[in-house]
Design an enzyme around this catalytic site. Structure first.
Site, PDB file in Angstrom:
ATOM      1  N   ASP A 137      32.293  53.046  37.164  1.00 22.58           N
ATOM      2  CA  ASP A 137      31.088  52.206  37.196  1.00 22.58           C
ATOM      3  C   ASP A 137      29.926  52.779  37.741  1.00 22.58           C
ATOM      4  O   ASP A 137      28.860  52.804  37.117  1.00 22.58           O
ATOM      5  CB  ASP A 137      31.481  51.198  38.111  1.00 22.58           C
ATOM      6  N   GLU A 175      43.218  50.921  46.275  1.00 17.69           N
ATOM      7  CA  GLU A 175      42.371  51.340  44.895  1.00 17.69           C
ATOM      8  C   GLU A 175      41.907  52.834  44.780  1.00 17.69           C
ATOM      9  O   GLU A 175      41.897  53.278  43.699  1.00 17.69           O
ATOM     10  CB  GLU A 175      41.322  50.409  44.877  1.00 17.69           C
ATOM     11  N   TYR A 183      40.165  41.410  41.265  1.00 13.96           N
ATOM     12  CA  TYR A 183      40.428  41.871  40.029  1.00 13.96           C
ATOM     13  C   TYR A 183      41.441  40.904  39.229  1.00 13.96           C
ATOM     14  O   TYR A 183      42.580  41.248  39.003  1.00 13.96           O
ATOM     15  CB  TYR A 183      40.823  43.235  39.437  1.00 13.96           C
ATOM     16  N   TYR A 195      33.408  54.066  46.072  1.00 13.37           N
ATOM     17  CA  TYR A 195      33.874  54.040  44.811  1.00 13.37           C
ATOM     18  C   TYR A 195      33.977  55.248  44.086  1.00 13.37           C
ATOM     19  O   TYR A 195      34.704  56.172  44.307  1.00 13.37           O
ATOM     20  CB  TYR A 195      32.999  52.983  44.262  1.00 13.37           C
TER      21      TYR A 195
END
Ligand code: GLC
Length: 427
Positions: free
Chosen positions: A165, A395, A31, A351
């Site tokens: 997301d 993350e 990112y 995620y």
């Protein structure tokens, strides 16, 4: 296992290493630009050791603001080849180049927190005064363009806007998005940085990108997109964060005598009851809502607890939420998994389908603390702290093993350590 001091140093090192001269990238490679809600959390972290730099993070974020007030979710301050989709794919009419959608609007709340904590009060007041009209313009854009019929709830047009997301909450709504038959070919970059088992699938990416084509065809005309966009949901992450941000904007307006109270109070009168309308008695949770089908999305996520952060929930509902979260906590080692661990689509390493995200923990814990559920709020902080001690600043994290997942050296996780998770930090 690392100590508090070495982790403090490590967190500061990460923010400095990810600093690109006034804005902080979430992590190098994966990112390489500035993201909206990341910038908010990251500014809170900078505030602990370099206040001027913390304010600058937000100033640079607003360089991406569109004339109509929209604050985009990515500002492409300078070209980088390691990320897709970049500025060309968005085709958004702005300099510096930006994406064309937004993200959870944390800024007003975090500006208030920064102002309250600042050592340098004169600097904080000057920066807040300058940021205030820009934040107000952003919130006006939400009301005007995303809630044109004054329902009290915002229309969210892309899973990326929610910040979560590939949450199972969006599966059905996203599956109905037709893949554009003329979708220009593309090469993903994310899966060359991170193991594909920790990232979204191609079928999701095709639809994520097809939505961009819809926006471009509509010339980013938001009112047209209320009719033409095939993905339209109410996202708890957007609406609860915005409700709280409006409360804090109201506070700022009073504090500085800006005189916008009546307008902001009007928004709050609509959004408070509307958020409470998302409550589901049977599951003891709040649910996102599918606007295309006008139906609740019955998937428990870490955002299902955010009406506490918004401050709209009753004490009874807060109690139910606490019981629900405690039940989740008996199924995983670390709270808060991003999806209900009993849900069939729970995937502990993919995620937003299961892993723990430190930044959402922080928002959920703030809510529980403010409703007096101190032990639960403390458990969230302790779990977040232990994850960092065990696996560093990742993350996201596996809710059972505690393994670090996704990108490493992650700015908002490091910042959330400095500002909240580390023992002794307040908030
Ligand atoms: C991912 C996350 C999003 C975050 C961004 C940068 O896209 O889903 O919430 O803002 O990465 O960290």
């Amino acid at each position: 296992m690392q100590t508090r001091e070495s982790l403090d140093q490590e967190a500061i090192r990460i923010l400095r290493a990810n600093d690109r001269g006034g804005f902080t990238v979430p992590t190098a490679g994966l990112y390489p630009f500035q993201w909206l809600w990341d910038a908010g959390f990251t500014a809170l972290g900078w505030m602990r050791f370099d206040e001027a730099r913390a304010w600058q993070e937000l100033e640079l974020l607003f360089e991406g603001q569109w004339p109509g007030g929209m604050l985009p979710h990515i500002v492409f301050h300078r070209p980088e080849a390691t990320y897709f989709p970049g500025p060309d794919r968005w085709g958004a009419p702005h300099t510096p180049p930006t994406s064309g959608i937004t993200q959870p609007p944390v800024v007003a709340t975090f500006v208030r927190w920064m102002l309250e904590r600042a050592q340098d009060k004169a600097l904080a007041e000057e920066k807040t005064r300058a940021l205030y009209p820009k934040i107000l313009a952003y919130h006006r854009w939400f009301k005007r363009e995303r809630d044109p019929h004054d329902t009290g709830l915002m229309t969210t047009l892309h899973p990326w806007e929610t910040g979560a997301d590939n949450s199972p909450a969006w599966d059905e709504a996203l599956a109905r998005v037709p893949v554009d038959p003329h979708l220009p070919p593309y090469t993903r970059r994310d899966t060359s940085h991170v193991d594909p088992s920790q990232r979204p699938h191609k079928a999701e990416y095709d639809r994520f990108l097809s939505l961009l084509e819809v926006y471009k065809r509509a010339g980013y005309d938001q009112l047209r997109l209320h009719r033409e966009c095939p993905f339209r949901v109410v996202s708890l992450l957007i609406d609860c964060v915005l409700h709280r941000a409006n409360r804090d904007l109201l506070w700022l307006s009073r504090r500085f005598g800006f005189g916008d109270e009546a307008e902001i109070e009007g928004w709050l009168r609509a959004s408070g009851p509307a958020i409470e309308g998302l409550w589901d008695e049977e599951s003891g949770l709040y649910h996102n809502h599918d606007l295309v089908q006008d139906a609740p999305i019955r998937v428990g996520t870490n955002a299902s607890f955010l009406p506490l952060y918004a401050g709209t929930a009753s004490l009874e509902r807060a109690e139910r939420l606490a019981r629900t979260l405690e039940a989740w906590g008996r199924q995983v080692r670390y709270l808060v998994p991003s999806t209900d661990p009993a849900h069939p689509e729970f995937e502990p390493q993919r995620y937003w389908r299961g892993p723990v995200w430190a930044v959402v923990n922080r928002l959920v814990a703030t809510g529980f603390r403010e409703y007096g559920h101190l032990a639960l709020a403390e458990r969230l902080r302790q779990d977040t702290r232990e994850l960092a001690e065990l696996s560093g600043f990742s993350e996201y994290y596996h809710p059972v093993s505690g393994a670090g997942l996704g990108g490493g050296n992650f700015s908002w996780t490091a910042a959330t350590w400095l500002d909240w998770a580390a023992e002794g930090a307040d908030g």
